[in-house]
Scaffold this active site. Structure first.
Site, PDB file in Angstrom:
ATOM      1  CE  LYS A  75      -2.888   2.830   3.139  1.00  0.00           C
ATOM      2  NZ  LYS A  75      -3.455   3.027   4.343  1.00  0.00           N
ATOM      3  CD  GLU A 116      -4.562   9.048  11.389  1.00  0.00           C
ATOM      4  OE1 GLU A 116      -3.846   7.962  11.410  1.00  0.00           O
ATOM      5  OE2 GLU A 116      -4.669   9.492  10.145  1.00  0.00           O
ATOM      6  CD  GLU A 140     -11.760   7.830  -0.614  1.00  0.00           C
ATOM      7  OE1 GLU A 140     -11.035   7.740   0.746  1.00  0.00           O
ATOM      8  OE2 GLU A 140     -12.166   6.996  -1.239  1.00  0.00           O
ATOM      9  CE  LYS A 198      -9.332  11.094   2.264  1.00  0.00           C
ATOM     10  NZ  LYS A 198      -8.065  10.132   2.414  1.00  0.00           N
ATOM     11  CD  GLU A 213      -6.782   2.452   2.537  1.00  0.00           C
ATOM     12  OE1 GLU A 213      -6.383   3.614   3.085  1.00  0.00           O
ATOM     13  OE2 GLU A 213      -7.581   2.203   1.795  1.00  0.00           O
TER      14      GLU A 213
END
Length: 447
Positions: free
Chosen positions: A207, A257, A434, A438, A301
Site C-alpha cells: 500500500k 486523526e 476522494e 478531503k 487497507e
C-alpha cells in the site's frame, strides 16, 4: 542565542548557562481567537476535541533538528532545557514545548516552507492553556540569570493585557477564492496510481498513500485565527492546529486523526483508514457507512494499518486493539480502530512518535518501499503535511496529531494538501474524487 544544529540532527537550543523560569496564573476564560489575533508571529495553537487547548506567542526557547536522529535529538535538547527549571506553582499546567516535524527527515525549509525545518519545537514566551480545570496564563523565560521576580512582573502585565480581550470574538469573513490550480493534473494522478498499482502487483509494495496539492488564489487577505475559529465551529470533533513562524505563512488544519497520546505508562493511538462521503439523509448516510464497513478494499487497507501500528508498538509493552467503528465528520466518514499500549518501561512520547511516523495511513507498507514510491511519483513537496504535530512536557507526556486536512496559508494565497491510500484494486477516478473531498474542510473556510 542558538547553537546551530548539525546535519546529523543535533538539536539547537539556547545557551547552556541559561535557566528556565516559568510562572503561571489562573485567569477568567478568554477567547483564544482574540489572544492569537492580538499577537504577532511567531504564534501557535494546538487544540484537542477532548478539551485541552494551547495558544502561544513569542519564543522563549526553540529546539530544531534534522536527519534520521531528529526525534532523539529534540528529546535530548528538551531534557537539557527542562533540567533545573524553576516552575514553582505546582498546581498550574507545566511548560509545554509545541511544534512538529516534516514528513521527511531530509526536508529543507525552502519556499513555500520557509521557517519550517525538519523538526522544530517552541517554548512560547506567553502561553494560554485551557484544561478541564480552568484557564491559565503562563510566562516563560529561558536566559542566563533569569530573575523569577522579573518573570512574575511580566506575568502581571500579561494578565492585565489578556483581561482586556473579549471572551468571545466573531470568526470574521472568509477571504473568498478567485481560482485554484492543481500542480498534479488528473492525467498525472492517473499515471501515479497506475505506477503504484504496478509496484503492488510486482510484490514490492502492499500500500502507498499518494498525495496532491491544491494551490488557491484568495480574493482577500487570509486571517489565520479566523480560519481556526471557523474550523472549531464546523469540526468540533477534530483537532485544530496552527504553526506560524513568520508573517508570510502558517501551517494549519483540522485533522481527525490522533497519532499518539502518552499519559504516564498509558498510550493511546488509532488506525484511521478508508473513507466515504456523508449522505444527504440519515438513510443515505447509513447506507454509505455500511458500504465503508462492507468494502473488502477498505477493510483490507484498514487491516494493514492496524497490524502495522500494533507491530510497531509491540516492543514497548502490552498492545490492545479496540472495536472498529465509523468515525463521522461533517463531510466524510472513516473506519476507526482504537489501539492502546500499557508501557513496560519509561518511554518518552517522542520515542513513540518516532516509532510510528509515518503510519501506513499516511505513508504505506512496507515503509521503505512506500517512501521510495512517494519520492518517485509525487510532484510537490510535502513539507509538514501528514507529519506529527503536537506537544510534550518535562515528564515525557504529550499528544500528537497527524497533520492532514491541512494547508499552508498567508496573504492572498494558500496551498491545501490531501491524499489517499492506494492498494492493488484502486481505481484512479474513485481515488481522485476522494482526494477532492478531503480538500473541503479548509477550502470551505476560505471560499
Amino acid at each position: 542565542m542558538e547553537r546551530a544544529g548539525s546535519e546529523a540532527g543535533v538539536a539547537s537550543a539556547t545557551r547552556e548557562d541559561a535557566t528556565l523560569v516559568s510562572r503561571s496564573r489562573p485567569i477568567a476564560d478568554v477567547s483564544f481567537r482574540a489572544f492569537l489575533a492580538a499577537r504577532d508571529p511567531p504564534r501557535l495553537q494546538w487544540a484537542s476535541h477532548e478539551g485541552l487547548e494551547l495558544s502561544g506567542a513569542g519564543v522563549a526557547a526553540r529546539l530544531t533538528a534534522s536527519g534520521e536522529d531528529r526525534f532523539e535529538s529534540v528529546r535530548t535538547a528538551a531534557e537539557a532545557l527542562f533540567a533545573d527549571a524553576d516552575c514553582s506553582n505546582s498546581d498550574a499546567p507545566r511548560p509545554r514545548l509545541v511544534g512538529g516535524f516534516a514528513f521527511r527527515d531530509d526536508h529543507e525549509p525552502d519556499p513555500p516552507w520557509t521557517g519550517f525545518p525538519a523538526a522544530e519545537f517552541v517554548l512560547p514566551e506567553v502561553q494560554l492553556t485551557r484544561t478541564d480545570d480552568g484557564t491559565w496564563l503562563t510566562v516563560n523565560r529561558f536566559e542566563p540569570g533569569a530573575d523569577p521576580d522579573d518573570v512574575a512582573a511580566d506575568l502581571d502585565r500579561e494578565v492585565d493585557a489578556v483581561a482586556e480581550l473579549p471572551k468571545m470574538r466573531p470568526a470574521g469573513n472568509r477571504p473568498g477564492v478567485n481560482g485554484v490550480r492543481r500542480p498534479t493534473s488528473k492525467a498525472d494522478w492517473t499515471e501515479q496510481v497506475a505506477d503504484a498499482v504496478d509496484r503492488i502487483e510486482a510484490g514490492d509494495l502492499q500500500k502507498v498513500v499518494l498525495a496532491c496539492a491544491l494551490e488557491v488564489d484568495l480574493a482577500g487577505e487570509v486571517d489565520l485565527p479566523d480560519v481556526l475559529e471557523r474550523l472549531r465551529r464546523t469540526y468540533p470533533n477534530c483537532y485544530r492546529f496552527l504553526v506560524q513562524p513568520t508573517e508570510e505563512a502558517g501551517f494549519l488544519g483540522a485533522p481527525p486523526e490522533r497519532l499518539v497520546k502518552r499519559t504516564g505508562r498509558h498510550v493511546e493511538t488509532e488506525a484511521l483508514a478508508g473513507s466515504v462521503g456523508r449522505g444527504g439523509t440519515p438513510e443515505a448516510d447509513a447506507d454509505l457507512a455500511a458500504e465503508l464497513v462492507e468494502s473488502e478494499k477498505i477493510q483490507h487497507e484498514q487491516r494493514l494499518v492496524v497490524d502495522a501500528i500494533c507491530d510497531q508498538l509491540a516492543p514497548l509493552g502490552e498492545v490492545s486493539e479496540g472495536q472498529q467503528t465509523v468515525r463521522k465528520l461533517a463531510n466524510i466518514q472513516h473506519l476507526r480502530t482504537p489501539i492502546s499500549v500499557d508501557l513496560d518501561r519509561e518511554t518518552h512520547v517522542l520515542d513513540i512518535v518516532g516509532a510510528l511516523h509515518p503510519t501506513p495511513a499516511v505513508g504505506g507498507l512496507p515503509p521503505e518501499a512506500a517512501a521510495e514510491t512517494i519520492r518517485d511519483v509525487e510532484t510537490f513537496e510535502r513539507g509538514w503535511y501528514a507529519a506529527p504535530i503536537g506537544w510534550f512536557d518535562a515528564d515525557g507526556d504529550g499528544e500528537f496529531l497527524v497533520g492532514i486536512r491541512s494547508g499552508l496559508a498567508g496573504g492572498r494565497s494558500a496551498t491545501l494538501f490531501a491524499g489517499n491510500g492506494i492498494v492493488a484494486d484502486s481505481d484512479p477516478q474513485e481515488e481522485w474524487d476522494e482526494v477532492q473531498l478531503k480538500y473541503r474542510p479548509l477550502l470551505d473556510e476560505l471560499e
